[in-house]
Write a protein that holds these residues in place. Structure first.
Motif, PDB file in Angstrom:
ATOM      1  N   UNK A  74       0.834  -1.203   0.000  1.00 18.34           N
ATOM      2  CA  UNK A  74       0.000   0.000   0.000  1.00 18.34           C
ATOM      3  C   UNK A  74       0.870   1.255   0.000  1.00 18.34           C
ATOM      4  N   UNK A  75       1.872   1.269   0.870  1.00 19.06           N
ATOM      5  CA  UNK A  75       2.654   2.476   1.119  1.00 19.06           C
ATOM      6  C   UNK A  75       3.490   2.930  -0.073  1.00 19.06           C
ATOM      7  N   UNK A  76       4.230   2.020  -0.703  1.00 18.42           N
ATOM      8  CA  UNK A  76       5.078   2.435  -1.834  1.00 18.42           C
ATOM      9  C   UNK A  76       4.252   2.912  -3.019  1.00 18.42           C
ATOM     10  N   UNK A  77       3.198   2.204  -3.424  1.00 19.26           N
ATOM     11  CA  UNK A  77       2.360   2.766  -4.501  1.00 19.26           C
ATOM     12  C   UNK A  77       1.721   4.108  -4.126  1.00 19.26           C
ATOM     13  N   UNK A  78       1.420   4.287  -2.830  1.00 18.55           N
ATOM     14  CA  UNK A  78       0.857   5.565  -2.396  1.00 18.55           C
ATOM     15  C   UNK A  78       1.885   6.689  -2.579  1.00 18.55           C
ATOM     16  N   UNK A  79       3.130   6.441  -2.212  1.00 21.45           N
ATOM     17  CA  UNK A  79       4.193   7.430  -2.424  1.00 21.45           C
ATOM     18  C   UNK A  79       4.354   7.733  -3.909  1.00 21.45           C
ATOM     19  N   UNK A  80       4.317   6.708  -4.722  1.00 22.53           N
ATOM     20  CA  UNK A  80       4.448   6.871  -6.173  1.00 22.53           C
ATOM     21  C   UNK A  80       3.298   7.717  -6.714  1.00 22.53           C
ATOM     22  N   UNK A  81       2.090   7.450  -6.275  1.00 27.56           N
ATOM     23  CA  UNK A  81       0.928   8.219  -6.727  1.00 27.56           C
ATOM     24  C   UNK A  81       1.032   9.679  -6.274  1.00 27.56           C
ATOM     25  N   UNK A  82       1.423   9.904  -5.033  1.00 23.27           N
ATOM     26  CA  UNK A  82       1.593  11.274  -4.532  1.00 23.27           C
ATOM     27  C   UNK A  82       2.649  12.012  -5.354  1.00 23.27           C
ATOM     28  N   UNK A  83       3.775  11.342  -5.603  1.00 19.36           N
ATOM     29  CA  UNK A  83       4.848  11.950  -6.402  1.00 19.36           C
ATOM     30  C   UNK A  83       4.357  12.267  -7.805  1.00 19.36           C
ATOM     31  N   UNK A  84       3.636  11.339  -8.398  1.00 19.48           N
ATOM     32  CA  UNK A  84       3.114  11.548  -9.760  1.00 19.48           C
ATOM     33  C   UNK A  84       2.175  12.750  -9.805  1.00 19.48           C
ATOM     34  N   UNK A  85       1.312  12.866  -8.810  1.00 24.18           N
ATOM     35  CA  UNK A  85       0.355  13.970  -8.784  1.00 24.18           C
ATOM     36  C   UNK A  85       1.026  15.321  -8.539  1.00 24.18           C
ATOM     37  N   UNK A  86       2.140  15.311  -7.803  1.00 20.29           N
ATOM     38  CA  UNK A  86       2.812  16.567  -7.456  1.00 20.29           C
ATOM     39  C   UNK A  86       3.938  16.957  -8.410  1.00 20.29           C
ATOM     40  N   UNK A  87       4.376  16.046  -9.268  1.00 20.75           N
ATOM     41  CA  UNK A  87       5.584  16.321 -10.056  1.00 20.75           C
ATOM     42  C   UNK A  87       5.441  17.501 -11.010  1.00 20.75           C
ATOM     43  N   UNK A  88       4.253  17.845 -11.405  1.00 18.31           N
ATOM     44  CA  UNK A  88       4.067  19.009 -12.286  1.00 18.31           C
ATOM     45  C   UNK A  88       4.105  20.331 -11.522  1.00 18.31           C
ATOM     46  N   UNK A  89       3.816  20.260 -10.225  1.00 12.87           N
ATOM     47  CA  UNK A  89       3.796  21.491  -9.433  1.00 12.87           C
ATOM     48  C   UNK A  89       5.087  21.712  -8.646  1.00 12.87           C
ATOM     49  N   UNK A  90       5.864  20.660  -8.441  1.00  8.84           N
ATOM     50  CA  UNK A  90       7.133  20.791  -7.726  1.00  8.84           C
ATOM     51  C   UNK A  90       8.220  21.096  -8.740  1.00  8.84           C
ATOM     52  N   UNK A  91       8.925  22.189  -8.533  1.00 11.91           N
ATOM     53  CA  UNK A  91       9.917  22.643  -9.506  1.00 11.91           C
ATOM     54  C   UNK A  91      11.369  22.447  -9.062  1.00 11.91           C
ATOM     55  N   UNK A  92      11.582  21.925  -7.864  1.00 10.69           N
ATOM     56  CA  UNK A  92      12.958  21.770  -7.392  1.00 10.69           C
ATOM     57  C   UNK A  92      13.056  20.590  -6.442  1.00 10.69           C
ATOM     58  N   UNK A  93      14.287  20.288  -6.094  1.00 12.86           N
ATOM     59  CA  UNK A  93      14.528  19.193  -5.154  1.00 12.86           C
ATOM     60  C   UNK A  93      13.962  19.496  -3.773  1.00 12.86           C
ATOM     61  N   UNK A  94      13.761  20.768  -3.446  1.00 12.68           N
ATOM     62  CA  UNK A  94      13.227  21.129  -2.133  1.00 12.68           C
ATOM     63  C   UNK A  94      11.805  20.604  -1.940  1.00 12.68           C
ATOM     64  N   UNK A  95      11.007  20.699  -2.964  1.00 12.42           N
ATOM     65  CA  UNK A  95       9.635  20.191  -2.874  1.00 12.42           C
ATOM     66  C   UNK A  95       9.599  18.689  -2.653  1.00 12.42           C
ATOM     67  N   UNK A  96      10.419  17.963  -3.400  1.00  4.31           N
ATOM     68  CA  UNK A  96      10.469  16.513  -3.225  1.00  4.31           C
ATOM     69  C   UNK A  96      11.103  16.142  -1.885  1.00  4.31           C
ATOM     70  N   UNK A  97      12.035  16.957  -1.404  1.00  5.24           N
ATOM     71  CA  UNK A  97      12.635  16.724  -0.083  1.00  5.24           C
ATOM     72  C   UNK A  97      11.572  16.854   1.006  1.00  5.24           C
ATOM     73  N   UNK A  98      10.679  17.812   0.846  1.00  3.03           N
ATOM     74  CA  UNK A  98       9.591  17.984   1.816  1.00  3.03           C
ATOM     75  C   UNK A  98       8.640  16.796   1.759  1.00  3.03           C
TER      76      UNK A  98
END
Length: 167
Positions: A74-98
């Motif tokens: 459950x957890x890893x696919x959830x992280x993947x889905x969250x990352x996929x949904x946010x990748x267009x709005x996150x413009x730097x490594x800081x966003x992914x670090x958060x």
């Protein structure tokens, strides 16, 4: 799926297993969260999702079966889905670090809630509370790992992806 696609997913899964093994001696410092974020950004939702399934299934062969493993499905696919949904709005490594930090801080809470399905809430509360120091280390280390490694690794993998003609 083509042979190239299957091979890519196998290599990505193997890199996760190797990364987990290398850092297994250090409590709650891991590279899996970081790699799933990178793989989702570079290779997309479908490939990252299949990679998580193969990686988690491989965990059975190495560590045996436990309720924690069901949480990984459950957890890893959830992280993947969250990352996929946010990748267009996150413009730097800081966003992914958060994102990685929040994921690390919440990891123990998620597993406490998940374990409560099997053992009850009276087990989950002390389970979570006793793990808070580990969750703090997990969240902080995730933040630092992503902040330091995201840009160089994504650039390197992107170049390799182009050389291998992976779309």
């Amino acid at each position: 799926m083509k042979a190239r696609e299957i091979t890519l997913i196998a290599i990505l899964s193997a890199s996760l297993t190797a990364g987990k093994f290398v850092l297994s001696a250090v409590p709650n410092i891991e590279i899996i969260t970081f790699l799933f974020i990178v793989y989702t950004v570079i290779f997309g939702l479908k490939r990252a999702f299949f990679t998580s399934i193969i990686f988690t299934t491989t965990e059975i062969l190495i560590y045996g079966f436990g309720t924690w493993l069901l949480g990984y499905y459950i957890l890893w696919p959830m992280l993947i889905l969250i990352t996929h949904l946010l990748k267009r709005t996150i413009n730097s490594e800081y966003g992914f670090a958060i994102v990685a930090a929040i994921f690390g801080f919440a990891f123990g809470l998620f597993f406490a809630l998940f374990e409560s399905l099997f053992y009850g809430i009276e087990y989950a509360i002390p389970y979570w509370l006793s793990g808070i120091p580990f969750d703090i280390v997990h969240g902080v280390s995730n933040f630092i790992i992503v902040l330091v490694l995201y840009t160089p690794l994504t650039k390197t993998i992107f170049v390799a992806k182009q050389k291998m003609h992976i779309v």
